[in-house]
Design a protein around this motif. Structure first.
Motif, mmCIF file in Angstrom:
data_model
loop_
_atom_site.group_PDB
_atom_site.id
_atom_site.type_symbol
_atom_site.label_atom_id
_atom_site.label_comp_id
_atom_site.label_asym_id
_atom_site.label_seq_id
_atom_site.Cartn_x
_atom_site.Cartn_y
_atom_site.Cartn_z
ATOM 1 N N UNK A 278 94.010 25.727 -10.560
ATOM 2 C CA UNK A 278 94.202 24.730 -9.499
ATOM 3 C C UNK A 278 95.668 24.600 -9.080
ATOM 4 N N UNK A 279 96.601 24.892 -9.993
ATOM 5 C CA UNK A 279 98.020 24.790 -9.634
ATOM 6 C C UNK A 279 98.609 26.134 -9.224
ATOM 7 N N UNK A 280 97.764 27.165 -9.141
ATOM 8 C CA UNK A 280 98.225 28.424 -8.588
ATOM 9 C C UNK A 280 98.252 29.617 -9.514
ATOM 10 N N UNK A 281 97.885 29.456 -10.784
ATOM 11 C CA UNK A 281 97.892 30.598 -11.705
ATOM 12 C C UNK A 281 96.690 31.498 -11.430
ATOM 13 N N UNK A 282 96.937 32.789 -11.406
ATOM 14 C CA UNK A 282 95.850 33.753 -11.264
ATOM 15 C C UNK A 282 95.754 34.684 -12.475
ATOM 16 N N UNK A 283 96.595 34.416 -13.473
ATOM 17 C CA UNK A 283 96.609 35.244 -14.687
ATOM 18 C C UNK A 283 96.950 34.352 -15.872
ATOM 19 N N UNK A 284 96.246 34.551 -16.985
ATOM 20 C CA UNK A 284 96.513 33.807 -18.212
ATOM 21 C C UNK A 284 96.740 34.797 -19.344
ATOM 22 N N UNK A 285 97.854 34.626 -20.042
ATOM 23 C CA UNK A 285 98.117 35.371 -21.266
ATOM 24 C C UNK A 285 97.605 34.535 -22.435
ATOM 25 N N UNK A 286 96.609 35.054 -23.123
ATOM 26 C CA UNK A 286 95.988 34.354 -24.232
ATOM 27 C C UNK A 286 96.704 34.748 -25.516
ATOM 28 N N UNK A 287 97.480 33.821 -26.066
ATOM 29 C CA UNK A 287 98.224 34.107 -27.293
ATOM 30 C C UNK A 287 97.241 34.110 -28.468
ATOM 31 N N UNK A 288 97.011 35.303 -28.999
ATOM 32 C CA UNK A 288 96.089 35.503 -30.117
ATOM 33 C C UNK A 288 96.938 35.734 -31.358
ATOM 34 N N UNK A 289 96.855 34.817 -32.317
ATOM 35 C CA UNK A 289 97.762 34.862 -33.464
ATOM 36 C C UNK A 289 97.126 35.472 -34.716
ATOM 37 N N UNK A 290 95.821 35.448 -34.824
ATOM 38 C CA UNK A 290 95.151 36.078 -35.967
ATOM 39 C C UNK A 290 94.669 37.451 -35.514
ATOM 40 N N UNK A 291 95.475 38.470 -35.791
ATOM 41 C CA UNK A 291 95.165 39.808 -35.290
ATOM 42 C C UNK A 291 94.034 40.480 -36.062
ATOM 43 N N UNK A 292 93.643 39.904 -37.184
ATOM 44 C CA UNK A 292 92.544 40.481 -37.951
ATOM 45 C C UNK A 292 91.186 40.043 -37.430
ATOM 46 N N UNK A 293 91.147 38.990 -36.630
ATOM 47 C CA UNK A 293 89.886 38.412 -36.151
ATOM 48 C C UNK A 293 89.506 39.035 -34.809
ATOM 49 N N UNK A 294 89.019 40.258 -34.850
ATOM 50 C CA UNK A 294 88.627 40.927 -33.616
ATOM 51 C C UNK A 294 87.377 40.301 -33.007
ATOM 52 N N UNK A 295 86.583 39.623 -33.823
ATOM 53 C CA UNK A 295 85.414 38.914 -33.298
ATOM 54 C C UNK A 295 85.849 37.807 -32.330
ATOM 55 N N UNK A 296 87.027 37.258 -32.550
ATOM 56 C CA UNK A 296 87.546 36.226 -31.654
ATOM 57 C C UNK A 296 87.696 36.791 -30.241
ATOM 58 N N UNK A 297 88.269 37.990 -30.135
ATOM 59 C CA UNK A 297 88.410 38.624 -28.834
ATOM 60 C C UNK A 297 87.050 38.868 -28.188
ATOM 61 N N UNK A 298 86.099 39.310 -28.999
ATOM 62 C CA UNK A 298 84.762 39.568 -28.469
ATOM 63 C C UNK A 298 84.119 38.282 -27.955
ATOM 64 N N UNK A 299 84.302 37.188 -28.690
ATOM 65 C CA UNK A 299 83.746 35.906 -28.250
ATOM 66 C C UNK A 299 84.365 35.470 -26.922
ATOM 67 N N UNK A 300 85.679 35.640 -26.793
ATOM 68 C CA UNK A 300 86.347 35.261 -25.536
ATOM 69 C C UNK A 300 85.839 36.125 -24.389
ATOM 70 N N UNK A 301 85.722 37.422 -24.640
ATOM 71 C CA UNK A 301 85.290 38.340 -23.590
ATOM 72 C C UNK A 301 83.869 38.049 -23.134
ATOM 73 N N UNK A 302 83.001 37.654 -24.073
ATOM 74 C CA UNK A 302 81.587 37.470 -23.741
ATOM 75 C C UNK A 302 81.239 36.050 -23.330
ATOM 76 N N UNK A 303 82.041 35.060 -23.768
ATOM 77 C CA UNK A 303 81.660 33.669 -23.539
ATOM 78 C C UNK A 303 82.583 32.944 -22.555
#
Length: 308
Positions: A278-303
């Motif tokens: 709403x304020x004009x962003x068209x890109x978000x950098x998602x800071x992922x700090x637990x690099x071992x949790x690849x399921x987290x990325x999958x959940x974000x991508x799918x949900x």
């Protein structure tokens, strides 16, 4: 909304750790894999030790095939602009034109003292950043067969052949960010393809975007030429147990993450991202700090991603 994965390897990550995340991000359809450029951890013990940003990005350029790669952000105190232009252009060639360069003045004094890197005063650092931007863009924009010179206070250059060249037309896109009221918007308006508001609320990000647009207007540049982006820590959990487990894994409290990042269920995160849109962003950098949790990325991508 373009979602990119943003990592902090100085907290303790090997190249193989980064490669696993980058390949997962690529396979899951994220728009980019970015990393910080730091040499010292900010919590914990930092083991197994830092990795150099552009060394690892060179490896990732060959070990991935489609995802955008870059830094958020490289510190101007770390490298001379001439060699940096060669280094980044080389990685761009190695990636087939998938590299972006985030460049900032530098801020973390302790990492400079820990590795013997000079750390000038803030005004001097901004002077150096401004001159680095002039040198890097000047080298990339000089036509092949011509030379580049720069009469600068910090980085004078005489008759450079201005090689190596990036393969991307117009050079590697530059990302500039920060909350400065005057010099940062002016530098973004002059040099940047993208302006990033890192770890700011949506309302504050919108104000930073407005400053950059105003600076563009002063230069006669269309403010819509730039991409406007935000960076936020993300912790997704559609139930309380998952949310707490993922927050605990990065040493954070759920309530604090809800207040200062993108935390909660998929619907809650989508709503928070919507506030940035709403304020004009068209890109978000998602800071992922637990690099071992690849399921987290999958959940974000799918949900999360399908709702955007």
């Amino acid at each position: 909304m373009d979602l990119r994965v943003f990592t902090e390897p100085q907290q303790g990550a090997t190249y193989d750790d980064l490669l696993a995340v980058a390949r997962a991000a690529e396979d899951l359809g994220f728009g980019g894999f970015f990393r910080s450029d730091h040499y010292l951890h900010m919590s914990g013990d930092g083991g197994p030790g830092p990795t150099d940003a552009w060394t690892t990005l060179a490896g990732l350029a060959r070990d991935t095939s489609t995802i955008r790669l870059g830094t958020l952000v490289t510190s101007a105190t770390f490298r001379l602009p001439g060699p940096l232009s060669v280094q980044v252009a080389g990685v761009d060639q190695m990636s087939g034109g998938r590299v972006e360069l985030g460049l900032g003045a530098g801020w973390f004094e302790q990492e400079h003292t820990a590795y013997g890197i000079p750390f000038p005063a803030l005004g001097d650092r901004f002077d150096r950043l401004e001159e680095q931007l002039a040198v890097i863009t000047g080298l990339w924009e000089t036509p092949v067969g011509q030379t580049f010179s720069h009469n600068g206070a910090h980085y004078p250059i005489a008759d450079s052949p201005a090689l190596t060249k990036p393969v991307q037309e117009g050079g590697v896109p530059l990302i500039i960010g920060g909350a400065g009221k005057r010099r940062t918007p002016a530098l973004a308006a002059q040099y940047a393809a993208e302006f990033n508001a890192a770890f700011q609320p949506a309302s504050a990000s919108g104000e930073l975007f407005r400053r950059v647009r105003a600076a563009c207007a002063e230069r006669g540049r269309d403010g819509d030429d730039l991409v406007y982006s935000a960076a936020q820590v993300v912790v997704l959990g559609d139930d309380a147990a998952t949310l707490k487990r993922r927050a605990d894994a990065i040493g954070r409290e759920v309530d604090e993450l809800r207040a200062n990042g993108l935390a909660g269920s998929a619907d809650e995160i989508v709503d928070r991202i919507g506030a940035f849109a709403e304020v004009g962003a068209s890109r978000i950098y998602l800071q992922v700090l637990d690099l071992a949790d690849l399921d987290h990325l999958e959940d974000i991508a799918h949900r999360v991603a399908p709702q955007l």
